[in-house]
Design a protein around this motif. Structure first.
Motif, PDB file in Angstrom:
ATOM      1  N   GLU A 417       0.832  -1.208   0.000  1.00  0.00           N
ATOM      2  CA  GLU A 417       0.000   0.000   0.000  1.00  0.00           C
ATOM      3  C   GLU A 417       0.867   1.257   0.000  1.00  0.00           C
ATOM      4  O   GLU A 417       0.580   2.217  -0.708  1.00  0.00           O
ATOM      5  CB  GLU A 417      -0.915   0.007   1.229  1.00  0.00           C
ATOM      6  N   PHE A 421       0.954   4.156  -2.737  1.00  0.00           N
ATOM      7  CA  PHE A 421       0.770   5.554  -2.328  1.00  0.00           C
ATOM      8  C   PHE A 421       1.853   6.430  -2.956  1.00  0.00           C
ATOM      9  O   PHE A 421       1.568   7.516  -3.475  1.00  0.00           O
ATOM     10  CB  PHE A 421       0.818   5.645  -0.801  1.00  0.00           C
ATOM     11  N   THR A 426      -2.969   5.057  -4.952  1.00  0.00           N
ATOM     12  CA  THR A 426      -3.945   5.032  -3.863  1.00  0.00           C
ATOM     13  C   THR A 426      -3.673   6.198  -2.924  1.00  0.00           C
ATOM     14  O   THR A 426      -2.556   6.739  -2.905  1.00  0.00           O
ATOM     15  CB  THR A 426      -3.866   3.709  -3.068  1.00  0.00           C
ATOM     16  N   THR A 427      -4.682   6.584  -2.199  1.00  0.00           N
ATOM     17  CA  THR A 427      -4.505   7.626  -1.171  1.00  0.00           C
ATOM     18  C   THR A 427      -4.663   7.023   0.220  1.00  0.00           C
ATOM     19  O   THR A 427      -4.643   7.734   1.220  1.00  0.00           O
ATOM     20  CB  THR A 427      -5.540   8.755  -1.352  1.00  0.00           C
ATOM     21  N   GLU A 428      -4.845   5.700   0.274  1.00  0.00           N
ATOM     22  CA  GLU A 428      -5.108   5.014   1.535  1.00  0.00           C
ATOM     23  C   GLU A 428      -3.896   4.215   2.000  1.00  0.00           C
ATOM     24  O   GLU A 428      -3.381   3.367   1.265  1.00  0.00           O
ATOM     25  CB  GLU A 428      -6.302   4.051   1.371  1.00  0.00           C
ATOM     26  N   ASP A 431      -3.050   4.174   9.188  1.00  0.00           N
ATOM     27  CA  ASP A 431      -2.842   5.455   9.878  1.00  0.00           C
ATOM     28  C   ASP A 431      -1.408   5.641  10.351  1.00  0.00           C
ATOM     29  O   ASP A 431      -0.829   6.716  10.231  1.00  0.00           O
ATOM     30  CB  ASP A 431      -3.792   5.564  11.083  1.00  0.00           C
ATOM     31  N   VAL A 434       1.123   6.876   7.694  1.00  0.00           N
ATOM     32  CA  VAL A 434       0.817   8.057   6.880  1.00  0.00           C
ATOM     33  C   VAL A 434       2.000   9.017   6.763  1.00  0.00           C
ATOM     34  O   VAL A 434       2.414   9.382   5.654  1.00  0.00           O
ATOM     35  CB  VAL A 434      -0.426   8.801   7.426  1.00  0.00           C
TER      36      VAL A 434
END
Length: 492
Positions: A417, A421, A426-428, A431, A434
């Motif tokens: 992921e 990103f 993807t923007t996910e 947490d 991030v």
């Protein structure tokens, strides 16, 4: 079909040397009994199937016939019982081991390692799922492993485990009573488990391999007695005695107090194997002499953690020098670098020791540890700090100390992921990733591509693990830390 599986397993056991031709009918009948089969017809074998796959298919058959319930623990127990039909008793295994040892210690461990793999005690099929790679650092190439080898239990098995009646037999996962123990809900299957009897300083110890090896011939050496971990001069003597008996192996111990210790502090044990970690290859930063020990070469290792290396042709001298350093360190405080030996009667200082033999010389590495906590670092001042917890939060034990990161399975998907990103696909992300993902995107957006993104992310994970080791070092590799380390050495 089940007859064919039985025949295949017998054939594969023969090919692997688990049984001799004279054992074939006996072993087959043991299988038939476990599978509740009263009849058997020889079948033509189809394509070759590996032992772990055969066991899986036979376990599924047992589930379909109601012989066992379709639960993780029950399937593991049954699989272990099936392969145990082909494994010699401990006395025979030990006899063969020591016959080979008389010729060559490495031949003996090769035999036992192969037996442990062929008997599916070492779960090679599961281990191959692990993601493993090396990351280059200023200290050499460190090892990164994302641990995918332990299969996840289903919710029903977890609920059964919580509800199961507690028992103290075996007392823990390392006790000798695990040898041949069938297993139960909440306790792993060990029917196919064998141990080699050792004599260390006229005490009974046992050699086994880890079921989920993290490096070549990852072994565990455990005490016959269920006693707490303790680092003492006797520890150093045992480690050096072992590597004298098995000079192709290293052997080390986790520290003996929480936070800096391993996951099992209730049973004295060591870990070793036939592998050279980055720390073992690391050069010295600087050398020093220690009064009273003229025949010992002393140095500080160029490593992110605080490591003293002692070298000598004499074991007894190394034990005495190690005992001197341990005694000093246990009561050593230096507030200028945050090292306090005690807090209200609670000890904080200990050592993670590692022994190896190189030619005529014995080496003893002493890694200085401190488990003090603070408001800023409630999990440990010399423990991975909060900004690296998204990669590694767990204790830094012996394996990590030497330069092998054992990272959680969740990272397999999470790192993919993060890569997506960075590529803008993807923007996910989770947490806790991030801020790291955003930092990497800023740095790599111009050069990242489908072909190199995995390598870029893996390299950054290596940098994070290096930070983990730096956090765990009691004397930091800066001017203040170097001065603090010299003060301790002068105190010796």
């Amino acid at each position: 079909m089940i007859n064919q599986l039985v025949q295949q397993l017998v054939h594969q056991a023969l090919a692997a040397g688990l049984i001799e031709r004279e054992d074939e009918i006996y072993a087959r009948n043991q299988l038939l009994s476990l599978l509740h089969l009263a009849d058997f017809n020889e079948m033509e074998m189809s394509e070759k199937i590996d032992i772990p796959d055969l066991l899986e298919q036979m376990v599924e058959y047992a589930c379909s016939q109601g012989i066992i319930e379709n639960l993780f623990d029950e399937k593991e127990v049954f699989s272990s019982k099936l392969i145990n039909c082909f494994i010699a008793r401990p006395s025979t295994v030990n006899q063969l081991f020591f016959e080979k040892y008389q010729q060559d210690p490495q031949a003996a461990t090769n035999y036992f390692y192969q037996l442990s793999k062929n008997s599916n005690y070492i779960q090679m099929k599961q281990i191959k799922k692990n993601i493993e790679y090396k990351a280059e650092t200023e200290y050499g190439a460190i090892d990164i492993t994302i641990n995918l080898s332990k299969p996840e239990k289903d919710p029903v098995s977890i609920a059964r485990e919580r509800a199961a009646e507690k028992t103290n037999y075996p007392k823990c996962l390392l006790c000798i009573e695990n040898e041949g123990y069938a297993g139960r809900i909440g306790h792993p299957a060990r029917s196919n488990h064998r141990m080699i009897r050792l004599n260390l300083l006229e005490e009974k110890w046992y050699l086994q391999f880890s079921p989920y090896v993290y490096y070549n011939e990852h072994c565990i050496v455990l005490s016959e007695r269920h006693t707490d971990m303790k680092i003492s001069p006797v520890t150093f003597a045992r480690l050096l005695t072992f590597v004298e008996q098995f000079p192709h192996y290293f052997l080390g111990s986790n520290a003996d107090i929480p936070i800096v210790g391993g996951s099992i502090l209730s049973h004295e044990h060591y870990q070793g194997g036939n592998y050279e970690f980055a720390m073992a290859k690391a050069n010295s930063d600087w050398e020093f002499a220690m009064g009273g020990f003229p025949n010992i070469e002393c140095s500080i290792v160029k490593w992110p953690m605080s490591v003293i290396r002692l070298r000598s042709e004499r074991k007894d001298s190394l034990v005495e020098a190690g005992a001197h350093i341990l005694a000093k360190w246990k009561n050593y405080s230096d507030e200028a670098v945050g090292v306090l030996a005690w807090t209200k009667g609670t000890p904080h200082n200990t050592i993670t020791p590692i022994a190896r033999k190189k030619g005529d010389y014995f080496e003893l590495d002493l890694v200085l540890r401190n488990n003090r906590t603070s408001e800023e670092h409630p999990l440990g001042i010399f423990h991975p700090h909060a900004d690296v917890h998204h990669i590694k939060k767990e204790n830094i034990g012996l394996i990590e100390v030497m330069g092998l990161a054992v990272l959680p399975a969740r990272l397999k998907e999470e790192l993919e992921e993060v890569g997506n990103f960075i590529l803008g696909k993807t923007t996910e992300v989770a947490d806790y990733h991030v801020s790291w993902a955003e930092e990497l995107k800023t740095r790599y957006h111009a050069v990242a591509s489908e072909s190199n993104i995995e390598g870029l992310v893996r390299e950054e994970v290596g940098k994070k693990f290096l930070r983990v080791l730096e956090d765990a070092g009691v004397f930091k590799r800066d001017r203040a830390g170097a001065a603090g380390f010299r003060r301790f050495i002068e105190s010796l």
